[in-house]
Structure formats: structure tokens, C-alpha cells
Design a protein around this motif. Structure first.
Motif, PDB file in Angstrom:
ATOM      1  N   PHE A  71       0.834  -1.196   0.000  1.00 47.24           N
ATOM      2  CA  PHE A  71       0.000   0.000   0.000  1.00 47.24           C
ATOM      3  C   PHE A  71       0.871   1.249   0.000  1.00 47.24           C
ATOM      4  O   PHE A  71       1.874   1.307   0.719  1.00 47.24           O
ATOM      5  N   ASN A  72       0.455   2.239  -0.798  1.00 47.15           N
ATOM      6  CA  ASN A  72       1.077   3.541  -0.612  1.00 47.15           C
ATOM      7  C   ASN A  72       0.389   4.240   0.551  1.00 47.15           C
ATOM      8  O   ASN A  72      -0.620   3.779   1.080  1.00 47.15           O
ATOM      9  N   ASN A  73       0.941   5.372   0.945  1.00 44.66           N
ATOM     10  CA  ASN A  73       0.458   6.022   2.161  1.00 44.66           C
ATOM     11  C   ASN A  73      -0.984   6.502   2.045  1.00 44.66           C
ATOM     12  O   ASN A  73      -1.764   6.411   2.999  1.00 44.66           O
ATOM     13  N   VAL A  74      -1.360   7.016   0.868  1.00 47.76           N
ATOM     14  CA  VAL A  74      -2.709   7.557   0.696  1.00 47.76           C
ATOM     15  C   VAL A  74      -3.748   6.450   0.804  1.00 47.76           C
ATOM     16  O   VAL A  74      -4.728   6.565   1.552  1.00 47.76           O
ATOM     17  N   GLU A  76      -3.508   3.370   2.068  1.00 49.68           N
ATOM     18  CA  GLU A  76      -3.537   2.746   3.387  1.00 49.68           C
ATOM     19  C   GLU A  76      -4.217   3.659   4.407  1.00 49.68           C
ATOM     20  O   GLU A  76      -5.055   3.212   5.201  1.00 49.68           O
ATOM     21  N   GLY A  77      -3.895   4.950   4.358  1.00 47.06           N
ATOM     22  CA  GLY A  77      -4.498   5.888   5.297  1.00 47.06           C
ATOM     23  C   GLY A  77      -6.002   6.008   5.127  1.00 47.06           C
ATOM     24  O   GLY A  77      -6.744   6.107   6.110  1.00 47.06           O
ATOM     25  N   LEU A  78      -6.480   5.975   3.868  1.00 45.06           N
ATOM     26  CA  LEU A  78      -7.922   6.086   3.624  1.00 45.06           C
ATOM     27  C   LEU A  78      -8.662   4.825   4.059  1.00 45.06           C
ATOM     28  O   LEU A  78      -9.747   4.900   4.652  1.00 45.06           O
ATOM     29  N   ILE A  79      -8.103   3.655   3.753  1.00 41.80           N
ATOM     30  CA  ILE A  79      -8.766   2.410   4.144  1.00 41.80           C
ATOM     31  C   ILE A  79      -8.880   2.321   5.660  1.00 41.80           C
ATOM     32  O   ILE A  79      -9.914   1.926   6.208  1.00 41.80           O
ATOM     33  N   VAL A  80      -7.816   2.712   6.354  1.00 42.82           N
ATOM     34  CA  VAL A  80      -7.841   2.650   7.816  1.00 42.82           C
ATOM     35  C   VAL A  80      -8.669   3.792   8.400  1.00 42.82           C
ATOM     36  O   VAL A  80      -9.494   3.600   9.285  1.00 42.82           O
ATOM     37  N   GLY A  81      -8.481   5.006   7.874  1.00 41.04           N
ATOM     38  CA  GLY A  81      -9.024   6.190   8.529  1.00 41.04           C
ATOM     39  C   GLY A  81     -10.468   6.516   8.239  1.00 41.04           C
ATOM     40  O   GLY A  81     -11.099   7.236   9.023  1.00 41.04           O
ATOM     41  N   LEU A  82     -11.035   6.030   7.126  1.00 35.82           N
ATOM     42  CA  LEU A  82     -12.419   6.380   6.827  1.00 35.82           C
ATOM     43  C   LEU A  82     -13.401   5.821   7.855  1.00 35.82           C
ATOM     44  O   LEU A  82     -14.503   6.346   8.008  1.00 35.82           O
ATOM     45  N   PHE A 308      -2.724  -0.127  17.912  1.00 37.50           N
ATOM     46  CA  PHE A 308      -3.923  -0.889  17.601  1.00 37.50           C
ATOM     47  C   PHE A 308      -4.202  -0.939  16.102  1.00 37.50           C
ATOM     48  O   PHE A 308      -4.685  -1.948  15.588  1.00 37.50           O
ATOM     49  N   TYR A 309      -3.926   0.143  15.373  1.00 37.49           N
ATOM     50  CA  TYR A 309      -4.185   0.173  13.936  1.00 37.49           C
ATOM     51  C   TYR A 309      -3.051  -0.434  13.115  1.00 37.49           C
ATOM     52  O   TYR A 309      -3.278  -1.095  12.111  1.00 37.49           O
ATOM     53  N   TYR A 310      -1.818  -0.183  13.532  1.00 42.46           N
ATOM     54  CA  TYR A 310      -0.678  -0.565  12.698  1.00 42.46           C
ATOM     55  C   TYR A 310       0.278  -1.523  13.400  1.00 42.46           C
ATOM     56  O   TYR A 310       1.427  -1.663  13.005  1.00 42.46           O
ATOM     57  N   GLY A 311      -0.213  -2.195  14.446  1.00 37.67           N
ATOM     58  CA  GLY A 311       0.661  -3.055  15.230  1.00 37.67           C
ATOM     59  C   GLY A 311       1.298  -4.179  14.438  1.00 37.67           C
ATOM     60  O   GLY A 311       2.503  -4.425  14.541  1.00 37.67           O
ATOM     61  N   ALA A 437      -4.782   8.097  11.948  1.00 36.69           N
ATOM     62  CA  ALA A 437      -4.880   6.914  11.094  1.00 36.69           C
ATOM     63  C   ALA A 437      -4.410   7.225   9.675  1.00 36.69           C
ATOM     64  O   ALA A 437      -3.743   6.400   9.037  1.00 36.69           O
ATOM     65  N   PHE A 438      -4.741   8.416   9.181  1.00 36.53           N
ATOM     66  CA  PHE A 438      -4.401   8.754   7.795  1.00 36.53           C
ATOM     67  C   PHE A 438      -2.934   9.132   7.637  1.00 36.53           C
ATOM     68  O   PHE A 438      -2.274   8.713   6.675  1.00 36.53           O
ATOM     69  N   PHE A 439      -2.388   9.912   8.571  1.00 33.77           N
ATOM     70  CA  PHE A 439      -1.036  10.439   8.392  1.00 33.77           C
ATOM     71  C   PHE A 439       0.051   9.553   8.986  1.00 33.77           C
ATOM     72  O   PHE A 439       1.237   9.762   8.693  1.00 33.77           O
TER      73      PHE A 439
END
Length: 543
Positions: A71-74, A76-82, A308-311, A437-439
Motif C-alpha cells: 500500500f502507498n500512504n494515501v 492505506e491511510g484512507l482504508i484505515v481512517g475512513l 492498535f491500527y498498525y501493530g 490513522a491517515f497520516f
């Protein structure tokens, strides 16, 4: 004053009917749903089939992921952060929906929304944005339930056991996170199949259906029914909740009904207040609203959701053979640490656990950052030390800042702006949840484990904010808390109000001992006169 004493045990035993326990456990499944949905995405991000379907093609990622995708950062951040954006919106719209339809019906509808969002995710084939949209829809439900479950429990169960059952919601959140980690571990054994992540998602249907089915059999809150003018239905609900005790002691039900009636009449005096009243500088309303927002913001900035999100991604990068097991360890620490946290807050007040917890978290984040950035990441010793420091951090968070901030939000606001100010403060939690989550992928790709230093600094700032701005509110009634904030001679770091509260608590204990066999008409009338006097004082301050 200890958490477990004989008098408190007897008070709890007197009201802990089977229906009350059923209400607490069933409604808290909303917290379990929240935790399970929050925790599962961490494992999805390293599942090979999930990467092949939704990540970009990166040949150099083959060595780490086992597939040439990452995943690129954008993305991955959207999938997790939305999910967090959905939670933010859901939390804001839950109150007006429940005020119109009722707490129970609103919770049932939100379970239906979750099932729709989960289905959107399960049906995803190649479109990563479909997965993100599904998480957003689930977030609407999770955010709404995060508001309504504590409200439903608080408005339904007796006051003697209300704190314990509301805290059960937070316990179920941690249990949901741990369960999602265990499910991810189980489904990871079919890592080359869509069942690796779809199987975990489909298990999520169970938690939503349990909550939905349970709410069909539970009553609407007596308080909501009474506010709608449905007095007979409210009394019937109170009798159902009291169970056998209610059938044997009608005075118990009558006293609860009269107490609710007085509270609702009091609230109606301030019903015309708008959202902007929360920003009135008079009586430190603006001060407290901003304090609530900042406390919620710094709960996120402690760094807990970083783990918790990126462990799994974090511990995979240091060469651990099974990062899912590491997540289960962290989740287990999170669950177990919640129990002493309830005792810390009751025994030592609000300020001390937040201050000591913030310093504890800061220390272990420094260890985590120093070891991860300065030592050899391929060493098993380094990996073990990173896991240990993460566990120590989570122990501190789960026993202090995790439950402590939610307790603060329930106590610091005066009645006339409580719902509006609490909503604004909660918006601070979910908005910073999304931002982190996004950044986080961007930041970790740039500074890697040094990100721990950033969170360590945020914990120190949070400690200073608590010390200089947050008043000790343990052993005080909400009315006394309001008076304390408006008293120009009382400073946050002073504890004189706590000693006065202890004496007041003893006096109330003597009064409660006289009322244990059921209130008389004179007691009810005296209480109503007292409440009317307090309401008059509040009205004068509002004017």
C-alpha cells in the motif's frame, strides 16, 4: 475511599437484578462491535490476498510481504481512517435520531447500518475504494453506538450499579479488539485465499446480530418514555428492569419514577439552549468545553491507536515471524489492564491517574523509539524489547487515559450545555483518530520508530494540561463540580474540595442507611425541594 467495601457491595446487590445484568451485557455488545471493527484492519494490511487485491504493484515488497504488492500512504491511510470519519458523523447524528425514535430503535437501526457496511466490504473484489466505503458505512454505526450504548445503559439501570455497567462498555471494547486479533490469527492460516480477510469480516455479522436481536427483547429507557409523556409505559419499564424486587417493592419503582420526573423537569428549563451556548465564557463554559475537546484530542495523541491500527505492520518490519501473535499479546494486556484502571480512578481520583499514567506512557514510548531507531531491527532481542515496551505503554493507557478521559467528559459540563459540549468533545476524539490513522503511514515512512518520540512529547503536554487546567472531581456531585469550576478561589491543583466531598459522602451514607428500606413520601418531597433549589441556582447563573 476504596472501590470495594461492604456498604457498596450491599447497595449493588440490592439492585443487581437479572434484567439489569442482561441490559448491561447485551447493550455492551455495541462496545464489542466497536472494538472488533477497530482491531481487525491491522491484520488485513499484511494478508497476502488482501494485498494482491487492494494494494499497488511494488516488486520490491516481495521480500517483506510475500507478494509484490504494497500500500502507498494515501490508500492505506484512507482504508484505515475512513472508519473514523464515519464514526465522527455517526456520533453527531446519533443524538437527534435517538431523541426522535428512541434509544432502542435507534440502536437496532444502527446495527442494520453496520450489516450493510460489512456486506459492502465482503463483496469487494478488486476496488480498494469499495473496501474504504464499506468501512465508512460501518463507522456510521460504530460511532452512533459509541454514543447510544452508554446513554441507554445510564438511562436504564439503577444509579448504584450504573458506573460499573457503563464501564463494562469500555471493557467490551477491549475484548472486541482482542477477539479480532484472535480471528485474524485463525484466518491468516488461509492467507492465500479471500477467506483470510472475508472470513474475519463475516464473523463480524455475529456481533451485530447478537446486539440487534437482544435489543428487540429489551425495553425502551424509562427516562425516554417519560420524556415523551408515556408515564404508564415508563412505570412498566421500571418494573421490568427491577424484576422480582420491583414486584415486591412498589415504593422502589415509585421513588425511581419520581426521581426521573424531577430530573426531566429540571432539564426542560434549559431545553432552549443551542450548540453555541457551549462557547459562552460565562461560568467557565468555554473553558470546560475546550478542556473536554483537548482531553479527547490528547487521548488520541498518547499513541495508543498507533499500536492498535498498525501493530502488525510495525512488528512485521522487525522480522517477527508471526506479528499476529504479538497483536494478541498487546490485546490481552489491554483487556487485563482495564480492571485495575477502574480501581485506580475510584481510589486515587481523576487527576493522579492521568498525570502518573501520562508520565509512564512517555517513558515507555521513549524506550520504544530509542530501541527501534538505534538498535539492529533484525535482532530477536530488539523485537522482544519492542513488544515489552509496547505492552508497558498499553498497560498505562488502558488503566489511566483510556477510561479516565471518558469519565472526565461525563463530569465537567453543567447540565444546560452537557449534551452539546460532550458532542463537541467527542468530535475531537474521532477527528484526531482519523488524522492519526491517515497520516501515520506518511510519518512512519519518514521517521520510522522515532515517531515514538513525538507521542512521548504529546504525553508530556497532556500531563501539563491535566495539572494546570483539570479539576479533581472524584467524590463530588455534578452540582458540586459545577460550583468548583465557577469558584475563582479554587485552583485545579488544590485538593481542599476533595476533603469536603469526603465529609459530604459520609453524610449521604447516613441518609442512605435510613432510606434503605424504601423512601417515604416525606423523603421524596424533601428531595424535590432540594432539586428545585439547585435548579434555581443554575437558572440564575445561566441568566
Amino acid at each position: 475511599m476504596g472501590l470495594f467495601n461492604s456498604q457498596r457491595f450491599n447497595d449493588i446487590k440490592a439492585v443487581a437484578s437479572a434484567p439489569v445484568i442482561t441490559i448491561g451485557l447485551t447493550a455492551s455488545m455495541g462496545g464489542f462491535l466497536f472494538g472488533a471493527d477497530t482491531g481487525q484492519i491491522s491484520g488485513f494490511l499484511i494478508m497476502r490476498d488482501f494485498l494482491r487485491r487492494f494494494a499497488q504493484y511494488h516488486p520490491e515488497a516481495e521480500e517483506l510481504n510475500g507478494v509484490p504488492n504494497d500500500f502507498n500512504n494515501v490508500r492505506e491511510g484512507l482504508i484505515v481512517g475512513l472508519l473514523s470519519i464515519g464514526c465522527l458523523i455517526g456520533a453527531l447524528i446519533a443524538a437527534p435520531i435517538s431523541n426522535r425514535l428512541g434509544r432502542r430503535i435507534a440502536m437496532i437501526l444502527l446495527c442494520g447500518v453496520f450489516l450493510i457496511g460489512n456486506t459492502v466490504q465482503v463483496a469487494s473484489v478488486r476496488a480498494w475504494y469499495q473496501m474504504a466505503i464499506g468501512r465508512f458505512i460501518c463507522g456510521l454505526a460504530v460511532g452512533g453506538l459509541s454514543v447510544l450504548v452508554p446513554v441507554y445503559v445510564s438511562e436504564t439501570v439503577p444509579k448504584q450499579i450504573r458506573g460499573a455497567l457503563v464501564a463494562t462498555y469500555q471493557l467490551f471494547v477491549t475484548m472486541g479488539i482482542l477477539t479480532s486479533y484472535c480471528v485474524n490469527l485463525g484466518t491468516s492460516h488461509v492467507d492465500d485465499s479471500a477467506w483470510s480477510w472475508r472470513g474475519a469480516l463475516m464473523i463480524g455479522y455475529i456481533w451485530a446480530l447478537v446486539l440487534m436481536a437482544g435489543m428487540f427483547f429489551l425495553p425502551e429507557t424509562p427516562r425516554f418514555l417519560l420524556a415523551q409523556g408515556r408515564k404508564a409505559d415508563s412505570i412498566n419499564a421500571l418494573r421490568w428492569i427491577a424484576g422480582k424486587k420491583g414486584r415486591q417493592n412498589s415504593a422502589l419503582v415509585e421513588s425511581q419514577f419520581q426521581e426521573m420526573s424531577a430530573a426531566i423537569d429540571e432539564e426542560k428549563r434549559f431545553a432552549s439552549k443551542s450548540f453555541f451556548s457551549s462557547f459562552d465564557p460565562k461560568d467557565k463554559i468555554l473553558y470546560r468545553t475546550l478542556l473536554g475537546f483537548v482531553l479527547q484530542m490528547f487521548q488520541q495523541l498518547t499513541g495508543a491507536n498507533y499500536f492498535f491500527y498498525y501493530g502488525t505492520t510495525i512488528f512485521q518490519s522487525v522480522g517477527l515471524t508471526n506479528p499476529y501473535v504479538t497483536q494478541i499479546i498487546l490485546g490481552s494486556v489491554n483487556v487485563v489492564s482495564t480492571f485495575p484502571g477502574l480501581w485506580f480512578i475510584e481510589r486515587y481520583g481523576r487527576r493522579k491517574p492521568l498525570i502518573i499514567g501520562g508520565l509512564w506512557q512517555c517513558a515507555w514510548l521513549i524506550v520504544f523509539a530509542a530501541v527501534g531507531s538505534e538498535a539492529d531491527p533484525n535482532s530477536s532481542t530488539v523485537g522482544s524489547l519492542l513488544i515489552f515496551s509496547a505492552c508497558m505503554f498499553i498497560f498505562g493507557f488502558a488503566s489511566t487515559w483510556g477510561p479516565g478521559v471518558w469519565v472526565a467528559i461525563g463530569e465537567i459540563f453543567p447540565l444546560r450545555v452537557r449534551s452539546h459540549s460532550a458532542s463537541f468533545a467527542t468530535a475531537g476524539n474521532w477527528s484526531w483518530n482519523f488524522l492519526l490513522a491517515f497520516f501515520t503511514p506518511y510519518i512512519t515512512s519518514a521517521i520510522q520508530y522515532r515517531y515514538g518520540y513525538v507521542f512521548a512529547g504529546c504525553n508530556l503536554i497532556g500531563v501539563l494540561i491535566v495539572f494546570f487546567f483539570y479539576y479533581e472531581s472524584s467524590n463530588l456531585t455534578l452540582e458540586q463540580v459545577d460550583e468548583m469550576y465557577t469558584d475563582p478561589d479554587t485552583k485545579p491543583w488544590q485538593n481542599s474540595s476533595r476533603r469536603e466531598a469526603m465529609e459530604d459522602e459520609k453524610q449521604r451514607g447516613v441518609l442512605n442507611a435510613g432510606l434503605r428500606d424504601g423512601p417515604t413520601v416525606d423523603h421524596v418531597e424533601n428531595r424535590d425541594v432540594s432539586m428545585e433549589s439547585q435548579t434555581t441556582k443554575e437558572t440564575e447563573r445561566a441568566v
